[in-house]
Design a protein around this motif. Structure first.
Motif, PDB file in Angstrom:
ATOM      1  N   TYR A  81      -5.927   2.516   4.489  1.00 21.57           N
ATOM      2  CA  TYR A  81      -6.011   1.431   3.509  1.00 21.57           C
ATOM      3  C   TYR A  81      -6.779   0.241   4.064  1.00 21.57           C
ATOM      4  O   TYR A  81      -7.578  -0.384   3.353  1.00 21.57           O
ATOM      5  CB  TYR A  81      -4.603   1.009   3.093  1.00 21.57           C
ATOM      6  CG  TYR A  81      -4.582   0.047   1.933  1.00 21.57           C
ATOM      7  CD1 TYR A  81      -4.564   0.512   0.619  1.00 21.57           C
ATOM      8  CD2 TYR A  81      -4.603  -1.325   2.133  1.00 21.57           C
ATOM      9  CE1 TYR A  81      -4.568  -0.356  -0.459  1.00 21.57           C
ATOM     10  CE2 TYR A  81      -4.609  -2.206   1.059  1.00 21.57           C
ATOM     11  CZ  TYR A  81      -4.592  -1.715  -0.230  1.00 21.57           C
ATOM     12  OH  TYR A  81      -4.610  -2.583  -1.289  1.00 21.57           O
ATOM     13  N   TYR A  82      -6.551  -0.088   5.323  1.00 19.36           N
ATOM     14  CA  TYR A  82      -7.160  -1.282   5.907  1.00 19.36           C
ATOM     15  C   TYR A  82      -8.364  -0.968   6.796  1.00 19.36           C
ATOM     16  O   TYR A  82      -8.813  -1.834   7.557  1.00 19.36           O
ATOM     17  CB  TYR A  82      -6.106  -2.047   6.722  1.00 19.36           C
ATOM     18  CG  TYR A  82      -5.011  -2.637   5.866  1.00 19.36           C
ATOM     19  CD1 TYR A  82      -5.266  -3.691   4.992  1.00 19.36           C
ATOM     20  CD2 TYR A  82      -3.710  -2.134   5.912  1.00 19.36           C
ATOM     21  CE1 TYR A  82      -4.269  -4.228   4.197  1.00 19.36           C
ATOM     22  CE2 TYR A  82      -2.702  -2.674   5.124  1.00 19.36           C
ATOM     23  CZ  TYR A  82      -2.988  -3.709   4.272  1.00 19.36           C
ATOM     24  OH  TYR A  82      -1.999  -4.249   3.487  1.00 19.36           O
ATOM     25  N   ALA A  83      -8.914   0.222   6.687  1.00 23.56           N
ATOM     26  CA  ALA A  83      -9.995   0.643   7.585  1.00 23.56           C
ATOM     27  C   ALA A  83     -11.215  -0.266   7.510  1.00 23.56           C
ATOM     28  O   ALA A  83     -11.881  -0.508   8.524  1.00 23.56           O
ATOM     29  CB  ALA A  83     -10.397   2.088   7.264  1.00 23.56           C
ATOM     30  N   ASP A  84     -11.523  -0.795   6.342  1.00 28.36           N
ATOM     31  CA  ASP A  84     -12.747  -1.583   6.164  1.00 28.36           C
ATOM     32  C   ASP A  84     -12.466  -3.072   5.950  1.00 28.36           C
ATOM     33  O   ASP A  84     -13.292  -3.789   5.381  1.00 28.36           O
ATOM     34  CB  ASP A  84     -13.552  -1.042   4.972  1.00 28.36           C
ATOM     35  CG  ASP A  84     -14.002   0.394   5.189  1.00 28.36           C
ATOM     36  OD1 ASP A  84     -14.373   0.732   6.326  1.00 28.36           O
ATOM     37  OD2 ASP A  84     -13.969   1.180   4.218  1.00 28.36           O
ATOM     38  N   THR A  85     -11.323  -3.534   6.405  1.00 24.70           N
ATOM     39  CA  THR A  85     -10.981  -4.948   6.237  1.00 24.70           C
ATOM     40  C   THR A  85     -11.177  -5.688   7.555  1.00 24.70           C
ATOM     41  O   THR A  85     -10.661  -5.264   8.584  1.00 24.70           O
ATOM     42  CB  THR A  85      -9.528  -5.111   5.762  1.00 24.70           C
ATOM     43  OG1 THR A  85      -8.653  -4.514   6.725  1.00 24.70           O
ATOM     44  CG2 THR A  85      -9.316  -4.435   4.427  1.00 24.70           C
ATOM     45  N   PRO A  86     -11.914  -6.784   7.548  1.00 21.21           N
ATOM     46  CA  PRO A  86     -12.229  -7.473   8.797  1.00 21.21           C
ATOM     47  C   PRO A  86     -11.081  -8.277   9.393  1.00 21.21           C
ATOM     48  O   PRO A  86     -11.120  -8.630  10.572  1.00 21.21           O
ATOM     49  CB  PRO A  86     -13.387  -8.401   8.405  1.00 21.21           C
ATOM     50  CG  PRO A  86     -13.183  -8.663   6.946  1.00 21.21           C
ATOM     51  CD  PRO A  86     -12.618  -7.388   6.388  1.00 21.21           C
ATOM     52  N   LEU A  87     -10.068  -8.589   8.589  1.00 21.39           N
ATOM     53  CA  LEU A  87      -9.011  -9.475   9.073  1.00 21.39           C
ATOM     54  C   LEU A  87      -7.673  -8.780   9.296  1.00 21.39           C
ATOM     55  O   LEU A  87      -6.766  -9.381   9.870  1.00 21.39           O
ATOM     56  CB  LEU A  87      -8.815 -10.638   8.088  1.00 21.39           C
ATOM     57  CG  LEU A  87      -9.995 -11.591   7.960  1.00 21.39           C
ATOM     58  CD1 LEU A  87      -9.755 -12.596   6.839  1.00 21.39           C
ATOM     59  CD2 LEU A  87     -10.251 -12.316   9.269  1.00 21.39           C
ATOM     60  N   VAL A  88      -7.535  -7.544   8.855  1.00 19.63           N
ATOM     61  CA  VAL A  88      -6.267  -6.828   9.011  1.00 19.63           C
ATOM     62  C   VAL A  88      -6.479  -5.659   9.966  1.00 19.63           C
ATOM     63  O   VAL A  88      -7.379  -4.839   9.768  1.00 19.63           O
ATOM     64  CB  VAL A  88      -5.733  -6.306   7.662  1.00 19.63           C
ATOM     65  CG1 VAL A  88      -4.378  -5.618   7.860  1.00 19.63           C
ATOM     66  CG2 VAL A  88      -5.611  -7.446   6.657  1.00 19.63           C
ATOM     67  N   PRO A  94       0.812  -1.232   0.000  1.00 16.16           N
ATOM     68  CA  PRO A  94       0.000   0.000   0.000  1.00 16.16           C
ATOM     69  C   PRO A  94       0.837   1.270   0.000  1.00 16.16           C
ATOM     70  O   PRO A  94       0.434   2.288  -0.572  1.00 16.16           O
ATOM     71  CB  PRO A  94      -0.805  -0.120   1.304  1.00 16.16           C
ATOM     72  CG  PRO A  94      -0.830  -1.578   1.616  1.00 16.16           C
ATOM     73  CD  PRO A  94       0.506  -2.095   1.168  1.00 16.16           C
ATOM     74  N   LEU A  95       2.009   1.230   0.622  1.00  9.55           N
ATOM     75  CA  LEU A  95       2.862   2.410   0.711  1.00  9.55           C
ATOM     76  C   LEU A  95       3.566   2.689  -0.612  1.00  9.55           C
ATOM     77  O   LEU A  95       3.769   3.850  -0.980  1.00  9.55           O
ATOM     78  CB  LEU A  95       3.879   2.230   1.835  1.00  9.55           C
ATOM     79  CG  LEU A  95       3.283   1.936   3.217  1.00  9.55           C
ATOM     80  CD1 LEU A  95       4.388   1.693   4.244  1.00  9.55           C
ATOM     81  CD2 LEU A  95       2.374   3.085   3.663  1.00  9.55           C
ATOM     82  N   ILE A  96       3.921   1.618  -1.328  1.00 10.87           N
ATOM     83  CA  ILE A  96       4.499   1.794  -2.663  1.00 10.87           C
ATOM     84  C   ILE A  96       3.445   2.362  -3.610  1.00 10.87           C
ATOM     85  O   ILE A  96       3.707   3.290  -4.379  1.00 10.87           O
ATOM     86  CB  ILE A  96       5.031   0.454  -3.212  1.00 10.87           C
ATOM     87  CG1 ILE A  96       6.138  -0.117  -2.309  1.00 10.87           C
ATOM     88  CG2 ILE A  96       5.531   0.610  -4.645  1.00 10.87           C
ATOM     89  CD1 ILE A  96       7.412   0.657  -2.303  1.00 10.87           C
ATOM     90  N   ALA A 135       6.977   9.089   9.174  1.00  9.35           N
ATOM     91  CA  ALA A 135       6.371   7.991   9.925  1.00  9.35           C
ATOM     92  C   ALA A 135       4.878   8.213  10.111  1.00  9.35           C
ATOM     93  O   ALA A 135       4.076   7.277  10.041  1.00  9.35           O
ATOM     94  CB  ALA A 135       7.069   7.851  11.278  1.00  9.35           C
ATOM     95  N   GLY A 136       4.497   9.457  10.338  1.00  8.24           N
ATOM     96  CA  GLY A 136       3.075   9.765  10.515  1.00  8.24           C
ATOM     97  C   GLY A 136       2.268   9.490   9.257  1.00  8.24           C
ATOM     98  O   GLY A 136       1.156   8.946   9.332  1.00  8.24           O
ATOM     99  N   LYS A 137       2.825   9.837   8.101  1.00  7.57           N
ATOM    100  CA  LYS A 137       2.129   9.564   6.842  1.00  7.57           C
ATOM    101  C   LYS A 137       2.016   8.061   6.588  1.00  7.57           C
ATOM    102  O   LYS A 137       1.001   7.573   6.068  1.00  7.57           O
ATOM    103  CB  LYS A 137       2.867  10.223   5.680  1.00  7.57           C
ATOM    104  CG  LYS A 137       2.770  11.734   5.652  1.00  7.57           C
ATOM    105  CD  LYS A 137       3.550  12.297   4.469  1.00  7.57           C
ATOM    106  CE  LYS A 137       3.462  13.820   4.410  1.00  7.57           C
ATOM    107  NZ  LYS A 137       4.244  14.368   3.275  1.00  7.57           N
ATOM    108  N   ILE A 138       3.058   7.327   6.951  1.00 14.00           N
ATOM    109  CA  ILE A 138       3.039   5.877   6.767  1.00 14.00           C
ATOM    110  C   ILE A 138       1.945   5.247   7.617  1.00 14.00           C
ATOM    111  O   ILE A 138       1.148   4.431   7.131  1.00 14.00           O
ATOM    112  CB  ILE A 138       4.419   5.289   7.116  1.00 14.00           C
ATOM    113  CG1 ILE A 138       5.421   5.629   6.005  1.00 14.00           C
ATOM    114  CG2 ILE A 138       4.346   3.778   7.327  1.00 14.00           C
ATOM    115  CD1 ILE A 138       6.846   5.264   6.329  1.00 14.00           C
TER     116      ILE A 138
END
Length: 311
Positions: A231-238, A126-128, A221-224
């Motif tokens: 990116y993972y806000a709506d993912t149930p497993l991450v 996601p960062l790339i 670091a804050g942006k990362i």
């Protein structure tokens, strides 16, 4: 009508755990072959052809053979838990959080990610993509795994030799996971990969250290942290954790878990970062990932039958 699922290689560690996750689910009719048939080419070909979805829990060469046995014209959809097709053309990479749930749902050929690449890609890809980190940097990844990731032979070795405290390997710097790490992260160069095995049955910690000052890239670091959380806000497993404990552990009696936990450790001057993923190498790193893809491919709830992480 129940979906016919054939687990080819059901006697192995990954196959057994997939079978456990599907047990008692009315949506699936699970087919496995007994000891007398599981190495019979004819019996396997028949089961593959009869299945709606086949899950291949096999060594790489046997997985390629299974696809050949099935043939190009067969309607059977495939989830391959081996590393045989992870960078192959025509196969969908089975990481819904990275490639999209619709891609998995509509796929006919899905290749399960490797356990180490799952942690590495969850942190870096996601960062790339967001251009917060450069694609041409010389990344490295340090990781430890429970010994079950090596299959039955490795399990037997660790259970019979209690003297092993730590095993590092891949010393030829040509580990089979490197191509998928590079391809799926969109990197110009393969990372330097340092995998190790510890005397725990399951569990895994994957780390990507970053020197932000040396990269001379416009990030922080804050942006990362913010990018991973979004990116993972709506993912149930991450889960991306806001806070960092004093230490991260892999316990000898680590319980089964199909989740993936991400952490960002930052130096006081914010010039160095340690991106860390913890997961179950048999869960989100193998069997859990296969069942997650199976659920999506058959219109079932994404997390049905999975071992959800504690809140």
């Amino acid at each position: 009508m129940a979906t016919n699922v054939f687990i080819d290689g059901a006697a192995g560690t990954t196959g057994l755990e997939i079978h456990e996750r599907l047990a008692g689910r009315d949506a699936f009719e699970v087919t496995v072959l007994d000891d007398a048939q599981r190495k019979d080419t004819g019996a396997r070909a028949e089961a593959l052809d009869a299945a709606d979805i086949a899950i291949l829990c096999l060594p790489d060469d046997a997985a390629r053979e299974a696809v050949t046995l099935l043939g190009e014209s067969a309607d059977t959809r495939i989830i391959d838990a081996s590393s045989a097709h992870r960078t192959a053309q025509g196969w969908t990479y089975g990481f819904p959080e990275l490639v999209g749930r619709k891609s998995i749902a509509n796929a006919t050929r899905v290749s399960n990610p490797g356990c180490y690449p799952t942690g590495f890609l969850a942190l870096l890809a996601p960062l790339i993509r967001a251009r917060l980190l450069p694609a041409n940097a010389p990344y490295s990844v340090n990781a430890v795994s429970g010994f079950s990731g090596g299959g039955n032979a490795m399990i037997e070795r660790y259970e019979n030799d209690r003297g092993i405290a730590f095993r590092t390997y891949g010393l030829d710097l040509a580990h089979k996971h490197l191509p998928e790490m590079q391809q799926q992260a969109g990197l110009e160069f393969p990372p330097v990969f340092a995998p190790s095995v510890i005397p725990a049955y399951r569990g895994m910690l994957v780390e990507v250290p970053l020197s932000l000052a040396a990269m001379r890239h416009s990030t922080s670091a804050g942006k990362i942290m913010a990018a991973l959380q979004e990116y993972y806000a709506d993912t149930p497993l991450v889960r991306v954790h806001d806070s960092l404990p004093a230490e991260l552990l892999v316990r000898r009696d680590e319980p089964a878990n199909d989740g993936l936990d991400l952490y960002v450790a930052v130096s006081p001057d914010e010039t160095q970062v340690r991106l860390i993923a913890t997961l179950d190498n048999l869960g989100k790193g193998a069997s859990g990932a296969a069942v997650q893809s199976l659920n999506l491919m058959t219109g079932q709830p994404e997390t049905e039958g999975l071992v959800l992480p504690d809140n």
